[in-house]
Design an enzyme around this catalytic site. Structure first.
Site, PDB file in Angstrom:
ATOM      1  N   GLY A   1       0.934  -1.142  -0.279  1.00 15.94           N
ATOM      2  CA  GLY A   1      -0.278  -0.029   0.107  1.00 15.94           C
ATOM      3  C   GLY A   1       1.204   1.313  -0.162  1.00 15.94           C
TER       4      GLY A   1
ATOM      5  CD  GLU B   1       0.020  -9.035   1.323  1.00 12.28           C
ATOM      6  OE1 GLU B   1      -0.810  -8.440   0.925  1.00 12.28           O
ATOM      7  OE2 GLU B   1      -0.476 -10.364   2.161  1.00 12.28           O
TER       8      GLU B   1
ATOM      9  N   GLY C   1       3.527  -3.171  -3.780  1.00 11.41           N
ATOM     10  CA  GLY C   1       3.466  -3.209  -4.952  1.00 11.41           C
ATOM     11  C   GLY C   1       4.197  -2.313  -5.621  1.00 11.41           C
ATOM     12  NE  ARG C   2      -0.527   2.723  -6.463  1.00 11.19           N
ATOM     13  CZ  ARG C   2      -0.932   2.427  -7.050  1.00 11.19           C
ATOM     14  NH1 ARG C   2      -1.621   3.316  -7.893  1.00 11.19           N
ATOM     15  NH2 ARG C   2      -2.033   2.133  -6.296  1.00 11.19           N
TER      16      ARG C   2
ATOM     17  NE  ARG D   1      -2.915   2.760 -11.428  1.00  7.89           N
ATOM     18  CZ  ARG D   1      -2.957   4.228 -11.201  1.00  7.89           C
ATOM     19  NH1 ARG D   1      -2.411   5.473 -11.615  1.00  7.89           N
ATOM     20  NH2 ARG D   1      -3.491   4.386  -9.605  1.00  7.89           N
TER      21      ARG D   1
ATOM     22  CB  CYS E   1     -15.644   3.454 -30.169  1.00  4.37           C
ATOM     23  SG  CYS E   1     -14.615   3.584 -31.413  1.00  4.37           S
TER      24      CYS E   1
ATOM     25  CE1 TYR F   1      -1.934  -3.604  -8.794  1.00  6.78           C
ATOM     26  CE2 TYR F   1      -0.568  -1.458  -7.739  1.00  6.78           C
ATOM     27  CZ  TYR F   1      -1.172  -2.534  -7.822  1.00  6.78           C
ATOM     28  OH  TYR F   1      -1.093  -3.541  -6.590  1.00  6.78           O
TER      29      TYR F   1
HETATM   30  N1  LLP Z   1      -1.925  -7.245  -0.572  1.00 10.41           N
HETATM   31  C1  LLP Z   1      -2.983  -7.300  -1.029  1.00 10.41           C
HETATM   32  C2  LLP Z   1      -4.254  -8.023  -0.501  1.00 10.41           C
HETATM   33  C3  LLP Z   1      -4.132  -5.795  -1.914  1.00 10.41           C
HETATM   34  O1  LLP Z   1      -4.715  -6.439  -2.059  1.00 10.41           O
HETATM   35  C4  LLP Z   1      -2.523  -4.910  -2.235  1.00 10.41           C
HETATM   36  C5  LLP Z   1      -3.060  -4.396  -3.596  1.00 10.41           C
HETATM   37  C6  LLP Z   1      -1.240  -4.982  -2.407  1.00 10.41           C
HETATM   38  C7  LLP Z   1      -0.832  -5.446  -1.750  1.00 10.41           C
HETATM   39  C8  LLP Z   1      -0.503  -3.969  -3.490  1.00 10.41           C
HETATM   40  O2  LLP Z   1      -0.627  -2.912  -3.203  1.00 10.41           O
HETATM   41  P1  LLP Z   1       0.373  -1.680  -3.625  1.00 10.41           P
HETATM   42  O3  LLP Z   1       1.703  -2.006  -2.884  1.00 10.41           O
HETATM   43  O4  LLP Z   1       0.573  -1.794  -5.249  1.00 10.41           O
HETATM   44  O5  LLP Z   1      -0.186  -0.167  -2.920  1.00 10.41           O
HETATM   45  N2  LLP Z   1      -5.468  -1.190  -9.531  1.00 10.41           N
HETATM   46  C9  LLP Z   1      -4.700  -0.180  -8.357  1.00 10.41           C
HETATM   47  C10 LLP Z   1      -4.832  -1.064  -6.834  1.00 10.41           C
HETATM   48  C11 LLP Z   1      -4.836  -2.035  -6.783  1.00 10.41           C
HETATM   49  C12 LLP Z   1      -4.640  -2.926  -5.838  1.00 10.41           C
HETATM   50  C13 LLP Z   1      -4.860  -3.981  -5.241  1.00 10.41           C
HETATM   51  N3  LLP Z   1      -4.636  -4.365  -3.810  1.00 10.41           N
HETATM   52  C14 LLP Z   1      -4.150   0.815  -8.973  1.00 10.41           C
HETATM   53  O6  LLP Z   1      -3.663   0.847 -10.508  1.00 10.41           O
HETATM   54  O7  LLP Z   1      -4.145   2.433  -8.496  1.00 10.41           O
END
Ligand code: LLP
Length: 420
Positions: free
Chosen positions: A239, A273, A275-276, A312, A342, A371
């Site tokens: 997150g 966890e 990601g981004r 996005r 379209c 993403y």
């Molecule tokens: N763990 C869980 C259980 C999650 O649901 C997520 C993201 C993460 C970890 C990783 O979160 P991050 O570190 O990437 O913030 N498509 C959206 C983001 C959706 C995130 C969903 N869950 C976007 O493009 O902003």
């Protein structure tokens, strides 16, 4: 910090010219920087060095096998949400004991697959899921290590579509109900409640919501210890936000420091966890201009990437920086950068100050490593673009551009002409 910089009026990914990459591989093209990925992973992972921890990259953010393999070599585990992601994580060589399985809708086959693979734990999100996991464990004869995903009812202060830890969200179980479920799991011969989990949202730009949820989980941890349960893992999800425009999220070091201090009196392995924060700014999407179009109210630049390639902006109203690949110092004016799809909602930017881009010119859309491709679709029957990983002065194609043949094959095989 990332390794996409203009040098002598030309954009480079590390030491490779983006113009050359577009010429060789076509557009739309996703370009990742290996050095940026390594740097982001190490900055995040080392921020938690004070405590025992496992950094599980959130595969949903970017599931390219070569990218996963690169992160695995840096020491990453994986946070997965489907059987497909499990297959990709294993294929990339990620150790099963570093894989955690989240998600509100796991299916039976996904549970048995995960149990047989020997993953670290399943993050259970409801009573019914817990029952099915117990059944899957009994059927396979493999006891299921699990944690409960707690919904701590903390506001992450982010876009409503990516807030997950509020009472009104579909995720996790209310913290008040958790002791009852843990007690049930503790008595079940096929369940091993070894962890507590939460993930409150994505693109967080402050440390305080993380600390607030940790405080709530700590109370639960103490309560569970009192019930005689031994909790070995505390999973705080991902997150942490990144800078797309002017956001100023805390550095991973700041988050690591704050969480490590707050964890000092707990005897657990921390699971993370992200990601981004690892992949988001480690990738760009390159697109070529097709046409320009002046109307009474707008100046449109029609490019060959669309909402199916990067959803996005359309979906969250998200800002992605856009720059010319070969800047020429021209005057800027508000432009809409739009794709061929379209839908009026098909745009990459609206009213963005950019120069007049001639047809044929290349644009780079930044912060597209997370993403981006992961959310791409074939909407409007557009085959998905290619992905390239740059490492120093070398570039490796890590996913081929989909062909029209590949796209239509699953239907073509089954084409029935009927009688009419
Ligand atoms: N763990 C869980 C259980 C999650 O649901 C997520 C993201 C993460 C970890 C990783 O979160 P991050 O570190 O990437 O913030 N498509 C959206 C983001 C959706 C995130 C969903 N869950 C976007 O493009 O902003």
């Amino acid at each position: 910090m990332h390794h996409f910089q203009h040098t002598n009026n030309e954009l480079y990914a590390e030491d490779v010219s983006v113009r050359e990459l577009a010429r060789e591989h076509g557009t739309p093209l996703y370009v990742y920087s290996a050095a940026t990925l390594r740097r982001h992973f190490q900055a995040y992972d080392s921020a938690f060095d004070k405590v025992r921890h496992i950094t599980c990259f959130s595969v949903k953010c970017n599931s390219n096998l070569s990218l996963l393999h690169l992160l695995k070599r840096e020491g990453a585990g994986a946070d997965i949400v489907s059987g497909g992601e499990l297959a990709k994580a294993l294929e990339a060589g990620i150790a099963p004991e570093k894989i955690v399985f989240s998600g509100v809708g796991k299916k039976y086959w996904e549970m048995t697959y995960a149990l047989r693979a020997g993953i670290l734990m399943c993050n259970v999100e409801s009573d019914q899921e817990m029952e099915l996991l117990s059944r899957a464990a009994a059927d396979t004869g493999i006891p299921a290590r699990m944690s409960l995903r707690i919904n701590p009812d903390v506001d992450p202060g982010t876009h409503p579509y990516i807030s997950t830890g509020l009472k009104k969200n579909k995720f996790g179980v209310a913290i008040e109900r958790a002791p009852e479920l843990y007690a049930r799991a503790g008595k079940d011969p096929w369940l091993e409640p070894v962890g507590i989990d939460c993930h409150i949202g994505s693109q967080l730009t402050q440390v305080s919501p993380f600390l607030e949820s940790l405080e709530r989980l700590k109370e639960l941890y103490t309560r569970l210890q009192g019930m005689g349960l031994s909790i070995d893992y505390l999973d705080l999800g991902g997150g942490l936000g990144i800078t797309y425009e002017e956001e100023d999220p805390p550095h991973p070091g700041e988050l690591g420091e704050a969480l490590s201090d707050a964890l000092a009196d707990m005897d657990v392995t921390l699971v993370l966890e992200p990601g981004r924060v690892i992949a988001g700014n480690a990738g760009i999407m390159v697109t070529r201009t097709l046409y320009t179009k002046e109307t009474e109210l707008k100046h449109f630049t029609v490019v060959d990437a669309a909402m199916n390639d990067l959803i996005r902006p359309s979906y969250y109203g998200a800002y992605h920086r856009i720059a010319e690949v070969t800047p020429q110092g021209r005057e800027v004016a508000p432009r809409d950068i739009v794709g061929p799809i379209c839908e009026t909602g098909d745009f990459l930017a609206q009213d963005r100050d950019l120069p007049f881009i001639e047809p044929g010119e290349l644009l780079a859309v930044f912060s597209a490593g997370g993403y981006g491709f992961a959310m791409a679709s074939q909407y409007n029957s557009r085959p998905r673009g290619a992905e390239v990983m740059v490492d120093g002065d070398r570039a490796h194609l890590v996913r081929e551009r989909e062909s029209i043949e590949e796209m239509i094959a699953p239907e073509k095989r089954l084409l029935t002409h009927g009688d009419g």
